[in-house]
Scaffold this motif. Structure first.
Motif, short mmCIF file in Angstrom:
data_model
loop_
_atom_site.label_atom_id
_atom_site.label_comp_id
_atom_site.label_asym_id
_atom_site.label_seq_id
_atom_site.Cartn_x
_atom_site.Cartn_y
_atom_site.Cartn_z
N ASP A 68 37.23 16.38 59.11
CA ASP A 68 36.97 15.17 58.41
C ASP A 68 38.26 15.26 57.07
N ILE A 69 38.67 14.26 56.86
CA ILE A 69 39.46 14.54 55.76
C ILE A 69 38.94 14.43 54.31
N GLY A 70 38.08 13.45 54.21
CA GLY A 70 37.20 13.41 52.87
C GLY A 70 37.99 13.16 51.76
N LEU A 71 39.13 12.38 51.54
CA LEU A 71 39.76 12.08 50.40
C LEU A 71 40.65 10.80 51.07
N ASP A 72 41.12 10.05 50.03
CA ASP A 72 41.95 8.79 50.19
C ASP A 72 43.36 8.87 50.02
N LYS A 73 43.70 9.64 48.81
CA LYS A 73 45.01 9.78 48.40
C LYS A 73 45.55 11.12 48.60
N MET A 74 46.50 11.23 49.59
CA MET A 74 47.20 12.87 49.94
C MET A 74 48.63 12.61 50.07
N THR A 75 49.32 13.72 50.39
CA THR A 75 50.39 13.79 50.82
C THR A 75 50.66 14.71 52.12
N ASP A 135 47.67 6.65 51.21
CA ASP A 135 46.50 6.13 50.50
C ASP A 135 45.62 5.59 51.49
N LEU A 136 44.59 6.25 52.15
CA LEU A 136 43.77 5.67 53.20
C LEU A 136 42.94 4.59 52.98
N SER A 137 42.59 4.38 51.83
CA SER A 137 42.04 3.39 51.18
C SER A 137 42.70 1.95 51.40
N VAL A 149 47.71 17.59 51.22
CA VAL A 149 47.61 18.11 50.05
C VAL A 149 46.81 16.89 49.42
N ASP A 150 45.91 17.18 48.51
CA ASP A 150 45.10 16.17 47.66
C ASP A 150 46.26 15.81 46.54
N ASP A 151 46.26 14.58 46.39
CA ASP A 151 47.27 13.99 45.49
C ASP A 151 46.53 14.22 44.14
N ARG A 152 45.07 14.00 43.99
CA ARG A 152 44.72 14.22 42.74
C ARG A 152 44.82 15.56 42.13
N THR A 153 44.51 16.83 42.92
CA THR A 153 44.48 17.88 42.43
C THR A 153 45.62 18.94 42.59
N GLY A 154 46.46 18.33 43.69
CA GLY A 154 47.80 18.95 43.89
C GLY A 154 47.41 20.22 44.92
N THR A 155 46.12 20.27 45.19
CA THR A 155 45.68 21.52 46.25
C THR A 155 45.65 21.22 47.68
N GLU A 156 46.26 22.21 48.48
CA GLU A 156 46.60 22.11 49.86
C GLU A 156 45.09 22.05 50.40
N VAL A 157 44.94 21.08 51.24
CA VAL A 157 43.34 20.73 51.97
C VAL A 157 43.40 21.90 53.16
N ALA A 158 44.47 21.40 53.92
CA ALA A 158 44.35 21.85 55.30
C ALA A 158 46.03 22.20 55.74
N LYS A 159 46.09 23.04 56.52
CA LYS A 159 47.50 23.15 57.27
C LYS A 159 47.44 23.79 58.69
N TYR A 160 48.59 23.29 59.51
CA TYR A 160 48.46 23.72 60.65
C TYR A 160 50.02 24.09 60.87
N GLU A 161 50.27 25.42 61.24
CA GLU A 161 51.39 26.02 61.61
C GLU A 161 51.69 26.11 62.90
N LEU A 162 52.79 25.51 63.70
CA LEU A 162 53.07 25.36 64.95
C LEU A 162 53.58 26.53 65.44
N GLU A 163 52.64 27.35 66.17
CA GLU A 163 53.28 28.73 66.61
C GLU A 163 53.68 28.64 68.15
N GLU A 164 53.57 27.58 68.76
CA GLU A 164 54.08 27.39 69.97
C GLU A 164 55.48 27.66 70.25
N ASP A 165 56.16 28.15 71.28
CA ASP A 165 57.37 28.15 71.58
C ASP A 165 58.15 27.04 72.27
#
Length: 191
Positions: A12-19, A91-93, A129-145
């Motif tokens: 769940d994303i749980g926020l509207d404004k993000m990058t 901005d999901l809203s 990244v949460d635009d309000r706080t600048g905090t990274e919320v989630a990250k997916y690193e592609l490890e596949e070849d």
């Protein structure tokens, strides 16, 4: 604390404004510079882009509903020392009610002519990244070849029961940008 996602994992994303930040490191010495391009496909319940303006990329940086803004192309190949190589502000809203899903795809420009593929790219990721706080919320690193693939769907944001969710996709294609347009858009593309 950010969530480190695995392929196929949903949150769940749980926020509207993000990058949505995207990053990658092409290998040196392949003969040509790399130019990786991030795109967002805003699709409806029928899995189609309602109009050309809902395809967001370096040539159309803003969605008609004001929900997405592509911050611009990095034609240098994306060898940023720090930070994201390309990003999309969201901005999901503001997302048009007809849109149920946003696909985030990164293609290698002129991959066939330059004989380039994702096997020559490392450290690829997508992050929220949460635009309000600048905090990274989630990250997916592609490890596949992805040894022969020239495009990768990094992730998708989708609406389920009125809530926005994110899925770490990591789906590779041996295709170019035109493939995705023909798959999701049935009108005439104006170049």
């Amino acid at each position: 604390m950010a969530i480190n996602l695995q392929k196929g994992q949903r949150i769940d994303i749980g926020l509207d404004k993000m990058t949505i930040g995207l990053g990658w490191d092409p290998n040196d010495g392949t003969g040509y510079d790399f130019d990786l391009d991030a795109s967002a496909f805003m699709i409806n319940e029928s899995r189609h882009i309602p109009s050309e303006s809902f395809f967001i990329f370096y040539g159309n940086t803003d969605s008609p509903d004001g929900a997405l803004h592509h911050t611009g192309d990095d034609p240098t190949g994306g060898n940023s020392l720090e930070g994201d190589d390309e990003s999309i502000q969201l901005d999901l809203s503001q997302v048009d009610c007809a849109i149920s899903e946003i696909l985030i795809v990164v293609t290698i420009h002129e991959a066939l002519a330059r004989k380039q593929n994702y096997g020559q790219v490392r450290n690829s990721y997508i992050r929220i990244v949460d635009d309000r706080t600048g905090t990274e919320v989630a990250k997916y690193e592609l490890e596949e070849d992805f040894s022969i693939e020239t495009a990768v769907e990094f992730g998708r944001i989708y609406r389920r029961n009125g809530q926005w969710k994110f899925e770490a996709s990591g789906i590779g294609y041996n295709e170019d940008l035109a493939f995705f347009l023909s798959k999701y858009y049935h009108g005439e593309i104006i170049k």
